[in-house]
Design a protein around this motif. Structure first.
Motif, PDB file in Angstrom:
ATOM      1  N   TYR A  32       0.833  -1.208   0.000  1.00  0.00           N
ATOM      2  CA  TYR A  32       0.000   0.000   0.000  1.00  0.00           C
ATOM      3  C   TYR A  32       0.865   1.255   0.000  1.00  0.00           C
ATOM      4  CZ  TYR A  32      -3.515   3.423   1.469  1.00  0.00           C
ATOM      5  OH  TYR A  32      -4.335   4.521   1.546  1.00  0.00           O
ATOM      6  N   GLU A  33       1.910   1.234   0.801  1.00  0.00           N
ATOM      7  CA  GLU A  33       2.780   2.399   0.911  1.00  0.00           C
ATOM      8  C   GLU A  33       3.525   2.673  -0.395  1.00  0.00           C
ATOM      9  OE1 GLU A  33       4.700   4.096   4.818  1.00  0.00           O
ATOM     10  OE2 GLU A  33       5.938   2.483   4.044  1.00  0.00           O
ATOM     11  N   LYS A  34       3.726   1.618  -1.185  1.00  0.00           N
ATOM     12  CA  LYS A  34       4.382   1.790  -2.489  1.00  0.00           C
ATOM     13  C   LYS A  34       3.374   2.056  -3.607  1.00  0.00           C
ATOM     14  CE  LYS A  34       7.102  -1.960  -2.329  1.00  0.00           C
ATOM     15  NZ  LYS A  34       8.194  -2.894  -2.735  1.00  0.00           N
ATOM     16  N   ASN A  77       7.995   8.131   2.926  1.00  0.00           N
ATOM     17  CA  ASN A  77       7.139   6.943   2.876  1.00  0.00           C
ATOM     18  C   ASN A  77       5.752   7.373   3.356  1.00  0.00           C
ATOM     19  OD1 ASN A  77       9.278   5.376   2.089  1.00  0.00           O
ATOM     20  ND2 ASN A  77       9.491   4.262   4.017  1.00  0.00           N
ATOM     21  N   THR A  78       4.934   7.799   2.430  1.00  0.00           N
ATOM     22  CA  THR A  78       3.601   8.300   2.776  1.00  0.00           C
ATOM     23  C   THR A  78       2.560   7.678   1.864  1.00  0.00           C
ATOM     24  OG1 THR A  78       4.512  10.421   3.525  1.00  0.00           O
ATOM     25  CG2 THR A  78       2.169  10.379   3.014  1.00  0.00           C
ATOM     26  N   ASN A  79       1.492   7.164   2.455  1.00  0.00           N
ATOM     27  CA  ASN A  79       0.433   6.519   1.677  1.00  0.00           C
ATOM     28  C   ASN A  79      -0.726   7.477   1.428  1.00  0.00           C
ATOM     29  OD1 ASN A  79      -1.626   6.073   3.982  1.00  0.00           O
ATOM     30  ND2 ASN A  79       0.284   5.208   4.797  1.00  0.00           N
ATOM     31  N   GLN A 134      11.000  19.162  -5.833  1.00  0.00           N
ATOM     32  CA  GLN A 134      10.240  17.948  -6.110  1.00  0.00           C
ATOM     33  C   GLN A 134       9.703  17.409  -4.788  1.00  0.00           C
ATOM     34  OE1 GLN A 134       9.395  16.753  -8.971  1.00  0.00           O
ATOM     35  NE2 GLN A 134      10.758  17.822 -10.380  1.00  0.00           N
ATOM     36  N   PHE A 135       8.508  16.827  -4.844  1.00  0.00           N
ATOM     37  CA  PHE A 135       7.787  16.363  -3.656  1.00  0.00           C
ATOM     38  C   PHE A 135       7.449  14.895  -3.876  1.00  0.00           C
ATOM     39  CE2 PHE A 135       4.079  16.294  -0.759  1.00  0.00           C
ATOM     40  CZ  PHE A 135       4.511  17.094   0.287  1.00  0.00           C
ATOM     41  N   TYR A 136       8.325  14.009  -3.392  1.00  0.00           N
ATOM     42  CA  TYR A 136       8.193  12.584  -3.680  1.00  0.00           C
ATOM     43  C   TYR A 136       7.537  11.829  -2.520  1.00  0.00           C
ATOM     44  CZ  TYR A 136      11.473  13.332  -7.565  1.00  0.00           C
ATOM     45  OH  TYR A 136      12.091  13.759  -8.721  1.00  0.00           O
ATOM     46  N   LEU A 137       6.389  11.226  -2.787  1.00  0.00           N
ATOM     47  CA  LEU A 137       5.701  10.369  -1.828  1.00  0.00           C
ATOM     48  C   LEU A 137       5.778   8.937  -2.338  1.00  0.00           C
ATOM     49  CD1 LEU A 137       2.513  12.564  -1.198  1.00  0.00           C
ATOM     50  CD2 LEU A 137       4.703  12.605   0.037  1.00  0.00           C
ATOM     51  N   SER A 138       6.057   8.010  -1.439  1.00  0.00           N
ATOM     52  CA  SER A 138       6.305   6.623  -1.838  1.00  0.00           C
ATOM     53  C   SER A 138       5.169   6.026  -2.667  1.00  0.00           C
ATOM     54  CB  SER A 138       6.560   5.755  -0.598  1.00  0.00           C
ATOM     55  OG  SER A 138       5.458   5.805   0.295  1.00  0.00           O
ATOM     56  N   HIS A 139       3.921   6.338  -2.313  1.00  0.00           N
ATOM     57  CA  HIS A 139       2.804   5.711  -3.024  1.00  0.00           C
ATOM     58  C   HIS A 139       2.625   6.267  -4.437  1.00  0.00           C
ATOM     59  CE1 HIS A 139       0.494   9.300  -1.800  1.00  0.00           C
ATOM     60  NE2 HIS A 139      -0.376   8.963  -2.722  1.00  0.00           N
ATOM     61  N   GLU A 140       3.295   7.378  -4.731  1.00  0.00           N
ATOM     62  CA  GLU A 140       3.200   7.965  -6.066  1.00  0.00           C
ATOM     63  C   GLU A 140       4.347   7.531  -6.972  1.00  0.00           C
ATOM     64  OE1 GLU A 140       0.793  12.091  -4.963  1.00  0.00           O
ATOM     65  OE2 GLU A 140       2.979  12.158  -5.243  1.00  0.00           O
ATOM     66  N   ILE A 141       5.478   7.114  -6.377  1.00  0.00           N
ATOM     67  CA  ILE A 141       6.637   6.723  -7.194  1.00  0.00           C
ATOM     68  C   ILE A 141       6.927   5.229  -7.137  1.00  0.00           C
ATOM     69  CG2 ILE A 141       7.686   9.020  -7.081  1.00  0.00           C
ATOM     70  CD1 ILE A 141       9.558   8.004  -4.889  1.00  0.00           C
ATOM     71  N   ASN A 142       6.144   4.487  -6.329  1.00  0.00           N
ATOM     72  CA  ASN A 142       6.238   3.018  -6.254  1.00  0.00           C
ATOM     73  C   ASN A 142       7.565   2.502  -5.694  1.00  0.00           C
ATOM     74  OD1 ASN A 142       4.599   3.178  -9.401  1.00  0.00           O
ATOM     75  ND2 ASN A 142       3.591   2.834  -7.456  1.00  0.00           N
TER      76      ASN A 142
END
Length: 203
Positions: free
Chosen positions: A44-46, A104-106, A131-139
């Motif tokens: 889920y987090e990815k 690491n944000t879901n 850049q704003f990278y969230l784990s669930h958006e970049i897998n």
């Protein structure tokens, strides 16, 4: 010379109660966290599982109302002190460093954050970063080395010119193994507003 700073989100900018979800789930009758449950959480987090399927997994397994599950899941999230946002905005305005968020944000958590902080505060925070990278958006998720390689590659960053700030040692160790400088910020001891005090290499 440090030219780039990558920040984590939880317990760097927004305060967390890392045990709150476990306690809330225990009150709902879930007292054991299995490997399968951790695996589902990581998927889920990815972003490899939808929010609907994630909630459905726990709902079907434990017969817990979905609203209670969502409340328990978001219990980990606390407040975001405004002085941290002001510090970040001042840092961004100086244009001395390229700034990135890597968290690491879901999906459920970021929606709670957006609602809790309000649109203006959240956008002010997000807009401070290149850049704003969230784990669930970049897998990808930390501490996997691939997530750091992704950020370095996508933005043409050199590891030796980059500082990564995170509260979890496993994450900073992983980044450091790639040659990235790190600050393992300890919640309730350190504060991100002490960035320059605690990292003399930035001066």
């Amino acid at each position: 010379m440090i030219k780039n700073i990558i920040f984590d989100f939880g317990d760097i900018f927004i305060n967390l109660d890392k045990m709150a979800t476990y306690k809330a789930m225990a009150k709902l009758g879930v007292t054991e966290i299995t490997e399968e449950m951790v695996g589902v959480y990581h998927q889920y987090e990815k972003g490899l599982m939808s929010t609907e399927d994630f909630i459905k997994f726990f709902h079907n397994r434990f017969n817990i109302p979905k609203t209670d599950l969502i409340h328990a899941w978001n219990a980990v999230l606390l407040d975001f002190p405004k002085e941290r946002l002001l510090f970040l905005q001042k840092l961004a305005a100086s244009k001395k460093y390229r700034l990135f968020l890597l968290s690491n944000t879901n999906d459920l958590h970021i929606k709670w954050v957006q609602n809790s902080l309000g649109t203006q505060f959240y956008n002010d925070f997000k807009n401070a970063f290149e850049q704003f990278y969230l784990s669930h958006e970049i897998n990808f998720r930390k501490p996997d080395a691939n997530i750091y390689k992704f950020v370095l590659s996508e933005n043409s960053l050199k590891a030796e010119e980059t500082l990564f700030v995170d509260d979890l040692e496993e994450n900073t160790k992983s980044a450091n193994s790639l040659g990235i400088h790190t600050w393992n910020l300890v919640p309730n001891v350190d504060d991100v507003t002490e960035l320059f005090k605690k990292n003399k290499r930035l001066l």
